[in-house]
Enzyme design. Structure first.
Site, PDB file in Angstrom:
ATOM      1  N   ASP A  94       0.854  -1.175   0.000  1.00  0.00           N
ATOM      2  CA  ASP A  94       0.000   0.000   0.000  1.00  0.00           C
ATOM      3  C   ASP A  94       0.901   1.240   0.000  1.00  0.00           C
ATOM      4  O   ASP A  94       2.080   1.163   0.365  1.00  0.00           O
ATOM      5  CB  ASP A  94      -0.878  -0.042   1.256  1.00  0.00           C
ATOM      6  CG  ASP A  94      -1.692   1.210   1.462  1.00  0.00           C
ATOM      7  OD1 ASP A  94      -2.322   1.668   0.497  1.00  0.00           O
ATOM      8  OD2 ASP A  94      -1.675   1.740   2.591  1.00  0.00           O
ATOM      9  N   ASP A  96      -0.306   5.050   0.910  1.00  0.00           N
ATOM     10  CA  ASP A  96      -0.574   6.055   1.939  1.00  0.00           C
ATOM     11  C   ASP A  96      -0.454   5.476   3.344  1.00  0.00           C
ATOM     12  O   ASP A  96      -1.023   4.419   3.649  1.00  0.00           O
ATOM     13  CB  ASP A  96      -1.971   6.646   1.750  1.00  0.00           C
ATOM     14  CG  ASP A  96      -2.074   7.481   0.487  1.00  0.00           C
ATOM     15  OD1 ASP A  96      -1.025   7.948  -0.004  1.00  0.00           O
ATOM     16  OD2 ASP A  96      -3.201   7.665  -0.012  1.00  0.00           O
ATOM     17  N   GLU A 103      -1.393  10.654   4.243  1.00  0.00           N
ATOM     18  CA  GLU A 103      -2.465  10.327   3.309  1.00  0.00           C
ATOM     19  C   GLU A 103      -2.475  11.396   2.212  1.00  0.00           C
ATOM     20  O   GLU A 103      -2.766  12.564   2.478  1.00  0.00           O
ATOM     21  CB  GLU A 103      -3.813  10.288   4.027  1.00  0.00           C
ATOM     22  CG  GLU A 103      -3.942   9.191   5.065  1.00  0.00           C
ATOM     23  CD  GLU A 103      -4.142   7.815   4.438  1.00  0.00           C
ATOM     24  OE1 GLU A 103      -4.648   7.749   3.293  1.00  0.00           O
ATOM     25  OE2 GLU A 103      -3.781   6.820   5.088  1.00  0.00           O
ATOM     26  N   ARG A 139     -14.958  12.291  -1.044  1.00  0.00           N
ATOM     27  CA  ARG A 139     -13.806  13.157  -0.806  1.00  0.00           C
ATOM     28  C   ARG A 139     -13.343  13.862  -2.074  1.00  0.00           C
ATOM     29  O   ARG A 139     -13.066  15.064  -2.059  1.00  0.00           O
ATOM     30  CB  ARG A 139     -12.659  12.347  -0.184  1.00  0.00           C
ATOM     31  CG  ARG A 139     -12.912  11.918   1.252  1.00  0.00           C
ATOM     32  CD  ARG A 139     -11.809  11.018   1.766  1.00  0.00           C
ATOM     33  NE  ARG A 139     -11.813   9.739   1.064  1.00  0.00           N
ATOM     34  CZ  ARG A 139     -10.808   8.858   1.111  1.00  0.00           C
ATOM     35  NH1 ARG A 139      -9.730   9.117   1.817  1.00  0.00           N
ATOM     36  NH2 ARG A 139     -10.894   7.711   0.460  1.00  0.00           N
ATOM     37  N   SER A 182      -2.322   1.260  -4.714  1.00  0.00           N
ATOM     38  CA  SER A 182      -2.936   2.240  -3.822  1.00  0.00           C
ATOM     39  C   SER A 182      -4.349   2.595  -4.252  1.00  0.00           C
ATOM     40  O   SER A 182      -4.657   2.668  -5.444  1.00  0.00           O
ATOM     41  CB  SER A 182      -2.074   3.517  -3.812  1.00  0.00           C
ATOM     42  OG  SER A 182      -2.681   4.528  -3.050  1.00  0.00           O
ATOM     43  N   GLY A 183      -5.185   2.853  -3.241  1.00  0.00           N
ATOM     44  CA  GLY A 183      -6.490   3.442  -3.492  1.00  0.00           C
ATOM     45  C   GLY A 183      -6.364   4.934  -3.737  1.00  0.00           C
ATOM     46  O   GLY A 183      -7.356   5.612  -3.988  1.00  0.00           O
ATOM     47  N   LYS A 227      -6.770  -4.943  -4.986  1.00  0.00           N
ATOM     48  CA  LYS A 227      -5.486  -5.253  -4.351  1.00  0.00           C
ATOM     49  C   LYS A 227      -5.313  -6.757  -4.197  1.00  0.00           C
ATOM     50  O   LYS A 227      -4.240  -7.316  -4.484  1.00  0.00           O
ATOM     51  CB  LYS A 227      -5.390  -4.554  -2.993  1.00  0.00           C
ATOM     52  CG  LYS A 227      -5.271  -3.036  -3.099  1.00  0.00           C
ATOM     53  CD  LYS A 227      -5.030  -2.403  -1.738  1.00  0.00           C
ATOM     54  CE  LYS A 227      -4.806  -0.911  -1.869  1.00  0.00           C
ATOM     55  NZ  LYS A 227      -4.393  -0.278  -0.598  1.00  0.00           N
ATOM     56  N   ASP A 250      -2.054  -0.534   5.861  1.00  0.00           N
ATOM     57  CA  ASP A 250      -2.546  -0.067   7.160  1.00  0.00           C
ATOM     58  C   ASP A 250      -4.052   0.060   7.247  1.00  0.00           C
ATOM     59  O   ASP A 250      -4.596   0.235   8.332  1.00  0.00           O
ATOM     60  CB  ASP A 250      -1.937   1.298   7.475  1.00  0.00           C
ATOM     61  CG  ASP A 250      -2.542   2.405   6.623  1.00  0.00           C
ATOM     62  OD1 ASP A 250      -3.119   3.357   7.185  1.00  0.00           O
ATOM     63  OD2 ASP A 250      -2.452   2.316   5.387  1.00  0.00           O
ATOM     64  N   ASN A 253      -9.005  -1.441   3.391  1.00  0.00           N
ATOM     65  CA  ASN A 253      -8.962  -1.926   2.013  1.00  0.00           C
ATOM     66  C   ASN A 253      -7.716  -2.768   1.736  1.00  0.00           C
ATOM     67  O   ASN A 253      -7.566  -3.329   0.648  1.00  0.00           O
ATOM     68  CB  ASN A 253      -9.052  -0.753   1.022  1.00  0.00           C
ATOM     69  CG  ASN A 253      -7.902   0.221   1.148  1.00  0.00           C
ATOM     70  OD1 ASN A 253      -7.329   0.380   2.227  1.00  0.00           O
ATOM     71  ND2 ASN A 253      -7.565   0.883   0.063  1.00  0.00           N
TER      72      ASN A 253
END
Length: 303
Positions: A94, A96, A103, A139, A182-183, A227, A250, A253
């Site tokens: 991952d 972030d 983030e 967001r 990554s998301g 992922k 972390d 997801n």
């Protein structure tokens, strides 16, 4: 011996000594395990204790309980696992709050004066309280009209996590394939991937028009299923057994890929993720994942 328990202290903490290792060994011995002498991977920082005759979960629980009773040792991480396939050939990480310290979306929101509001949503999503895609759309929608140049300014403010480059470059030097997933957004994954040294990267795509964010994300979305599928697809493509894969993250997801990898590590993770993952690093930096694979510090590739 068919299993190994690794004790890892944060760099420069100097809180791991021979007496502490002996107490850990004794905690397994009293349950009927056969244990070997501690093998030091880095003085006062990391050591291995090989053992057999005890389930890895039972060994870890016993040692954790013992160390929690000793003053000045609560900062020691514990990884207990089979010796089979210990050095991994595939790393999925991952970005972030894992490979970078913050983030990226939250930091980007600061340029719109919305960091506090967006950070609150991020926190809930990463702890699994709300759906990832729902939180992502909400967001990003709040950032409609933000200047594209803010992406570059956000990148400049991001810091690579301690140990990230050593983790990726050491594993690459020993033949592993590495991927950053990554998301977050490809603007960041592309650049962070190059800086740290990953083979490839995957992220979400922000829609930009006229030099400004439109407030939309171009589908399909990179989420927890993506992922997991990427972990399994790369393992298949590279003909790497699942036991020889490593994943780290972390947030909520990340949990499916953490549970599916041979060694899945929740790294300084959100409470729900730390509770759900089989392995976790709460105190050390990302070099802890090298110690967990049996690398000694003098084997690390720093540049």
């Amino acid at each position: 011996m068919d299993s190994v328990l690794t004790l890892i202290a944060p760099p420069q903490a100097s809180i791991l000594d021979a007496a502490t290792a002996a107490r850990a060994r004794a905690a397994m011995d009293v349950l009927g395990a056969e244990t070997g002498q501690a093998v030091w991977l880095s003085a006062n920082e990391a050591c291995d204790i090989a053992f057999s005759g005890l389930a890895v979960e039972q060994a870890e629980a016993a040692v954790r309980e013992t160390l929690n009773e000793i003053p000045n040792t609560p900062g020691i991480d514990i990884i207990s696992q089979s010796l089979d396939g210990r050095r991994k050939k595939l790393l999925i990480a991952d970005m972030d709050s894992t490979i970078v310290t913050g983030e990226t979306l939250d930091e980007l929101a600061a340029f719109a004066g919305l960091k506090e509001r967006i950070s609150a949503i991020t926190k809930r999503a990463m702890n699994g309280e709300i759906g990832f895609a729902e939180a992502l759309f909400e967001r990003v929608g709040m950032l409609s009209g933000l200047e594209e140049k803010c992406l570059e300014e956000t990148l400049k403010a991001m810091a690579v996590s301690p140990g990230a480059q050593a983790l990726v470059r050491t594993m690459r030097a020993h033949g592993a394939y590495t991927a950053l997933i990554s998301g977050g957004f490809t603007y960041f994954t592309e650049r962070i991937s190059a800086t740290v040294g990953f083979h490839e990267h995957l992220g979400n795509h922000l829609e930009i028009a006229g030099g400004k964010l439109t407030g939309r994300v171009i589908e399909p979305i990179v989420d927890k299923e993506t992922k997991l599928k990427t972990l399994l697809a790369l393992a298949g493509k590279k003909r790497i057994p699942t036991i020889e894969t490593l994943s780290v993250g972390d947030g909520a997801n990340d949990l499916p890929m953490l549970l599916s990898a041979g060694l899945g590590v929740a790294y300084h993770a959100k409470p729900a993720v730390a509770a759900g993952a089989r392995h976790r690093i709460d105190h050390g930096d990302l070099t802890a994942l090298l110690f967990a694979q049996g690398y000694a510090r003098d084997e690390f590739t720093i540049t």
